[in-house]
Scaffold this active site. Structure first.
Site, PDB file in Angstrom:
ATOM      1  N   TYR A 139       8.556-125.152  -5.552  1.00  0.00           N
ATOM      2  CA  TYR A 139       9.137-125.063  -4.211  1.00  0.00           C
ATOM      3  C   TYR A 139       8.672-123.763  -3.582  1.00  0.00           C
ATOM      4  CZ  TYR A 139      12.664-124.716  -0.485  1.00  0.00           C
ATOM      5  OH  TYR A 139      13.297-124.606   0.730  1.00  0.00           O
ATOM      6  N   ASP A 237       3.609-117.240  -5.904  1.00  0.00           N
ATOM      7  CA  ASP A 237       4.908-117.175  -5.248  1.00  0.00           C
ATOM      8  C   ASP A 237       5.916-116.621  -6.251  1.00  0.00           C
ATOM      9  OD1 ASP A 237       7.278-117.495  -3.972  1.00  0.00           O
ATOM     10  OD2 ASP A 237       6.982-119.608  -3.443  1.00  0.00           O
ATOM     11  N   LYS A 265      14.274-112.558  -2.153  1.00  0.00           N
ATOM     12  CA  LYS A 265      15.444-112.414  -3.030  1.00  0.00           C
ATOM     13  C   LYS A 265      15.706-110.971  -3.470  1.00  0.00           C
ATOM     14  CE  LYS A 265      15.102-117.248  -4.311  1.00  0.00           C
ATOM     15  NZ  LYS A 265      16.183-118.135  -3.961  1.00  0.00           N
TER      16      LYS A 265
HETATM   17  N1  PMP Z   1       9.591-119.656  -2.960  1.00  0.00           N
HETATM   18  C1  PMP Z   1      10.316-119.812  -4.072  1.00  0.00           C
HETATM   19  C2  PMP Z   1       9.638-119.762  -5.393  1.00  0.00           C
HETATM   20  C3  PMP Z   1      11.690-120.019  -3.975  1.00  0.00           C
HETATM   21  O1  PMP Z   1      12.407-120.190  -5.090  1.00  0.00           O
HETATM   22  C4  PMP Z   1      12.301-120.052  -2.705  1.00  0.00           C
HETATM   23  C5  PMP Z   1      13.790-120.276  -2.524  1.00  0.00           C
HETATM   24  N2  PMP Z   1      14.542-120.467  -3.627  1.00  0.00           N
HETATM   25  C6  PMP Z   1      11.496-119.878  -1.580  1.00  0.00           C
HETATM   26  C7  PMP Z   1      10.151-119.678  -1.738  1.00  0.00           C
HETATM   27  C8  PMP Z   1      12.090-119.886  -0.201  1.00  0.00           C
HETATM   28  O2  PMP Z   1      12.868-118.748  -0.019  1.00  0.00           O
HETATM   29  P1  PMP Z   1      14.033-118.731   1.087  1.00  0.00           P
HETATM   30  O3  PMP Z   1      15.087-119.667   0.629  1.00  0.00           O
HETATM   31  O4  PMP Z   1      14.465-117.295   1.115  1.00  0.00           O
HETATM   32  O5  PMP Z   1      13.412-119.141   2.383  1.00  0.00           O
END
Ligand code: PMP
Length: 428
Positions: A139, A237, A265
């Site tokens: 994701y 990511d 995060k």
């Molecule tokens: N990349 C990864 C690996 C994630 O786990 C997440 C959200 N859990 C995101 C991108 C998107 O981040 P956000 O919810 O802060 O938009």
């Protein structure tokens, strides 16, 4: 149903601001959280829960850590946002970059979604190519081009993937190819056919959004090699793994050399933050230095920078990551023992302070197709029973659990007991 829940559902889709919070795949209604302290959250009725969600990853210090709260309060007294660069921004940028030696510059944004979306734009702008590659089960936020799912492996070759949300145009989804994780053969075949058209391959180096799908180092290294050989950029990511499994994330822990890293995060300490990092020659493409436009009214705002700085400062204390390892291991042992005691097939997958209970027999899956859908049903029944016993687990079988530095040994024991009690009830 509580009146608050009724009101929430009347004014917000599902009663939530983000879908998983609606408890759609578990039994029972979501409690409303009133406050958090260290490893605990408290609902509006005053019930205490050991929290293993940790706001989905940012809270590596636990809730309302005094140093973070104080830093945010101090910053707030001086003004909430200016739309101009502040000193804390420079300091946080330097501190983050120091942990990612391959990257020279970064740009702050306000979410992980924005970080990855912007990284893709940078990759396209820098390479002059349009196609991107992602992996099934990873994701990367909810931007159009990344909300796509695989057809079956190479079936998608050349045609891009199908949108996994209504509202994502086919024409956008067509530029995103999707491959299974853990499959070198598919990777080689794909690059042979399409590598020359690829702007970037995106991966969670520690995929943590479809359970915890720990990859073999050979797979990650092959991806790196193929990207280099075909002039495509590798985007790691690390929105979850950054500062979580090591200060330098999976990049450090697995010895990877990505071209672009995305963070979120933890670097915001619980405030809305994302960032993308790259070498100077790539970041030169970003406005105002170059033609890749990307901006944000609240980007780099002083409160988020203060929370991020305070968090990273705490993470620089000695033995912090060793402590997270110990606490994670204690929870892993306890959960695994509970599964065995109650005769429930499953294993506990763990990297540092990230854990996933895979409720299925056999080896832990390394690709999303290997996850047994029956596990989701069992989790759906287990979840309310854990909640009743004071344990706040993610309301989805595919989400991981996070341990924080505030989860002392006795708190972990309480979590294990509650999990074990819930398992016993589900078995009976
Ligand atoms: N990349 C990864 C690996 C994630 O786990 C997440 C959200 N859990 C995101 C991108 C998107 O981040 P956000 O919810 O802060 O938009």
């Amino acid at each position: 149903m509580s009146s608050l829940l009724e009101r929430a559902r009347a004014c917000m889709p599902g009663g939530v601001s983000s879908p998983v919070r609606a408890f759609g795949s578990v039994e029972g209604d979501p409690p409303f959280v009133a406050r958090g302290a260290g490893p605990f959250v408290y609902d509006v009725e005053g019930r205490e829960y050991v929290d293993l969600v940790g706001s989905w990853g940012p809270l590596i210090l636990g809730h309302a850590h005094p140093a973070v709260v104080e830093a945010v309060a101090r910053a707030a007294r001086d003004g909430l946002t200016f739309g101009a660069t502040c000193a804390a921004e420079v300091e946080l940028a330097e501190r983050i970059l120091a942990r990612f030696p391959g990257q020279d510059m970064l740009r702050f944004v306000s979410s992980g979604t924005e970080a990855v979306m912007s990284a893709v734009r940078l990759a396209r702008g820098a390479t002059g190519r349009e196609r991107i590659l992602k992996f099934e089960g990873c994701y990367h936020g909810h931007s159009d081009g990344l909300l796509v799912q695989a057809g079956s492996g190479l079936l998608t070759l050349g045609d891009g993937a199908a949108p996994s949300s209504a509202g994502v145009p086919e024409t956008v989804a067509r530029l995103t190819d999707v491959l299974p994780l853990d499959d070198e053969q598919a990777l080689r075949a794909y690059f042979e056919a399409r590598g020359g058209e690829l702007a970037a391959a995106l991966i969670e180096p520690l995929p943590a959004n479809a359970g915890l799908l720990v990859q073999r180092p050979q797979f990650l290294q092959l991806l790196r090699e193929l990207c280099s050989a075909h002039g495509a950029l590798l985007v790691c990511d690390e929105v979850i793994s950054g500062f979580r499994i090591a200060p330098g994330g999976a990049t450090e822990r697995f010895g990877l050399t990505p071209d672009i890293v995305t963070l979120g995060k933890i670097v915001g300490g619980g405030m809305p933050v994302g960032a993308y990092l790259a070498r100077r020659d790539l970041m030169r493409h970003v406005a105002p230095l170059g033609p890749v436009y990307q901006a944000g009214t609240l980007s780099g705002n002083p409160l988020a920078m203060a929370a991020g700085l305070a968090t990273l400062t705490e993470l620089e204390r000695p033995r912090v990551y060793a402590r997270l390892e110990e606490l994670g291991a204690q929870l892993e042992r306890g959960l695994a023992a509970a599964l065995a005691r109650h005769g429930v097939a499953g294993s506990v997958v763990r990297v540092g302070s990230i854990l996933w209970v895979a409720l299925q027999a056999g080896p832990a899956p390394r690709a999303s197709a290997a996850i047994d859908p029956a596990a989701a049903r069992l989790w759906g029944r287990l979840h309310p029973r854990a909640l009743e016993r004071g344990l706040w687990l993610a309301p989805s079988a595919y989400e991981v659990a996070f341990v924080s530095l505030a989860h002392e040994a006795f708190v972990i024991e309480r979590a294990i007991e509650a999990f074990s009690g819930a398992l016993a009830e589900v078995r009976a």
